[in-house]
Design an enzyme around this catalytic site. Structure first.
Site, mmCIF file in Angstrom:
data_model
loop_
_atom_site.group_PDB
_atom_site.id
_atom_site.type_symbol
_atom_site.label_atom_id
_atom_site.label_comp_id
_atom_site.label_asym_id
_atom_site.label_seq_id
_atom_site.Cartn_x
_atom_site.Cartn_y
_atom_site.Cartn_z
ATOM 1 N N ASP A 1 0.832 -1.198 0.000
ATOM 2 C CA ASP A 1 0.000 0.000 0.000
ATOM 3 C C ASP A 1 0.874 1.258 0.000
ATOM 4 O O ASP A 1 1.937 1.286 0.610
ATOM 5 C CB ASP A 1 -0.891 -0.024 1.249
ATOM 6 C CG ASP A 1 -1.974 1.028 1.211
ATOM 7 O OD1 ASP A 1 -2.719 1.073 0.223
ATOM 8 O OD2 ASP A 1 -2.067 1.804 2.179
ATOM 9 N N GLU B 1 1.084 -0.382 -5.118
ATOM 10 C CA GLU B 1 -0.107 0.482 -5.121
ATOM 11 C C GLU B 1 0.382 1.897 -5.413
ATOM 12 O O GLU B 1 0.725 2.654 -4.511
ATOM 13 C CB GLU B 1 -0.837 0.387 -3.784
ATOM 14 C CG GLU B 1 -2.187 1.090 -3.748
ATOM 15 C CD GLU B 1 -2.096 2.529 -3.284
ATOM 16 O OE1 GLU B 1 -2.217 3.429 -4.159
ATOM 17 O OE2 GLU B 1 -1.894 2.755 -2.093
ATOM 18 N N ASP C 1 -11.105 1.347 -1.422
ATOM 19 C CA ASP C 1 -11.179 2.765 -1.075
ATOM 20 C C ASP C 1 -12.077 3.566 -2.018
ATOM 21 O O ASP C 1 -12.273 4.769 -1.797
ATOM 22 C CB ASP C 1 -9.783 3.398 -1.099
ATOM 23 C CG ASP C 1 -8.975 3.072 0.151
ATOM 24 O OD1 ASP C 1 -9.585 2.791 1.200
ATOM 25 O OD2 ASP C 1 -7.728 3.100 0.069
#
Length: 502
Positions: free
Chosen positions: A295, A342, A396
């Protein structure tokens, strides 16, 4: 990544079942069977780590320990550590489509305590725990941290009532280890249950040709065992309070930026140790997952550093991080790294250069690209390269139906034209068709979009606390029509597992 493939993003917590939250039980095995039946190659999940305030898997008490909410009671019963009457009539929540975290936190504990007691009384329980401790070198620190945290009514590390144990003074450690011995055992055995059940599930997935894409948050929580035991790796003071915290500047999610609250890494000290902690963390992650999505990859080139105590992220500033040196070192020690970067949000030339140098596949979000009516966005399929993982959106983002409903008439018209949508084709199907048809090596769909769910099923709204991470699918949600559509889509665009072609 050497072949076209596809998979589904569905977190463990969102699986159907009777325990108030998805678990490693029968529903997880059934989902793997579904993935195999529809010729998928991947099951992508969110972090398996423990959750804290706000229930976010990206704010964890440990970078490695598992979320014990996912331990399945039926499997513990089959192992002889529970009786069905220990849990069958317990109220885990009235809404099967939402996780009630406060309730399951309360209700699961006494059941797990029974299982732990029965495990420790079993003939070879201690022997098995000792063997697990030998491989899980993080376990003692984690169990001690959680037992002490519980002793102080689950207050954050920085708020514990005894400064000597915050500082890990030797005499204080000895005192709490003796005083809290039974609670420490509880946390150790629960991690044994977690790892045993998860690795058995992962083996079943791998045996059936399904690989697990896991998720590794770039940061750890301020209230974590890592900050407690390794404060030199973070920008914290002598009482483990962050001096600077992580976040991002203003973006599409917030005019004030995002204030995450995680402590910033002291990269100078990481370099002095030749990045040993990162090597260990990646190594442990690769035991849990077949591929690791890291992430906020941007944070390895440079990161937004915000003074602790600020109420917004606007006063932050950019600082450099040693990303290429870090990943070169990890590759030297571990070999080829099965990492997905990401690379979303604010991505500048430094971040693009790091991605190019590592050669990790990045991510493309179709929803992002379709906001650009000039067709210039790198998130539009005609601008993709092969080395990427393609999504309509992630946890998200809005589910497709919610996203489309919020478009202007002009934007919706552009979307329909770009993806070649016929007027009677559901927008969710048209968007899935578009990512599967793209040149990206891997296409990942969100389960909500396959099920054509509405905006209420969104998993997370960034920069908000409460009301997130709750969605669960129902047992009867997945119908034959969904299986047929997904299998045909997968075969049509050359993504079928086992290299089957139409």
């Amino acid at each position: 990544m050497n072949k076209r493939a596809s998979g589904i993003l569905l977190h463990i917590s969102s699986l159907p079942g009777k325990f108030g939250i998805g678990t490693f039980g029968q529903s997880a095995y059934d989902f793997i069977d579904f993935l195999k039946e529809t010729k998928q190659s991947y099951w992508q999940i969110l972090p398996l780590s423990t959750t804290s305030f706000g229930d976010s898997p990206y704010q964890s008490f440990s970078a490695i320990a598992g979320n014990t909410h996912f331990i399945d009671f039926d499997l513990l019963s089959k192992s002889g550590f529970l009786r069905k009457e220990d849990y069958e009539n317990v109220d885990f929540g009235s809404d099967p489509e939402k996780v009630d975290y406060a309730l399951i936190f309360k209700q699961r504990r006494p059941i797990l305590e029974k299982a732990v007691a029965n495990f420790l009384k079993s003939e070879d329980g201690l022997k098995r725990l000792t063997a697990f401790e030998g491989t899980a070198t993080w376990l003692n620190d984690y169990a001690e941290f959680m037992a002490i945290k519980e002793h102080f009514n689950f207050k954050a590390l920085q708020e514990w009532d005894d400064l000597s144990i915050i500082k890990r003074e030797a005499e204080s450690l000895d005192y709490y280890r003796e005083k809290l011995a039974s609670t420490i055992f509880y946390y150790k055995v629960c991690q044994y249950f977690f790892y045993q059940q998860w690795l058995e599930l992962k083996l079943y997935a791998n045996t059936n040709g399904i690989e697990i894409i896991g998720d590794m948050p770039i940061y750890v929580a301020a209230d974590s065992v890592e900050v407690w035991t390794k404060p030199e790796l973070f920008k914290v003071d002598e009482l483990k309070k962050p001096i600077y915290i992580a976040g991002v500047p203003a973006d599409g999610f917030s005019d004030d930026g995002q204030l995450w609250g995680n402590p910033i890494y002291d990269w100078a000290n990481h370099k002095k140790t030749n990045f040993d902690w990162w090597v260990y963390r990646i190594q442990e992650s690769c035991k849990l997952y077949d591929k690791v999505r890291i992430d906020h990859f941007k944070g390895f080139s440079d990161f937004w550093e915000i003074p602790s105590g600020d109420k917004t992220a606007v006063n932050g500033h950019w600082e450099s991080a040693p990303g290429f040196e870090l990943f070169s070192t990890i590759r030297e020690k571990l070999g080829t790294l099965p990492i997905i970067a990401e690379n979303l949000g604010y991505v500048d030339e430094r971040a693009r250069q790091l991605l190019a140098e590592t050669a990790f596949p990045g991510m493309k979000i179709l929803e992002f690209g379709l906001y650009d009516e000039t067709s210039q966005s790198f998130d539009l399929p005609h601008n993709y390269d092969n080395n990427c993982v393609v999504y309509t959106g992630t946890h998200d983002n809005e589910v497709v139906n919610g996203w489309y409903e919020n478009l202007t008439v002009k934007q919706a018209r552009f979307v329909d034209k770009y993806i070649g949508r016929s007027h009677d084709e559901p927008i969710s199907k048209a968007m899935l068709r578009t990512i599967f048809a793209s040149v990206g090596d891997i296409a990942i769909l969100c389960m909500q979009d396959l099920l054509d769910k509405d905006a209420e099923t969104r998993m997370n709204l960034p920069n908000t606390v409460g009301g997130n991470w709750q969605w669960r699918m129902l047992k009867d949600d997945l119908q034959k029509e969904h299986k047929t559509f997904l299998r045909e889509l997968t075969e049509r665009y050359g993504r079928a597992n086992n290299d089957e072609k139409i």
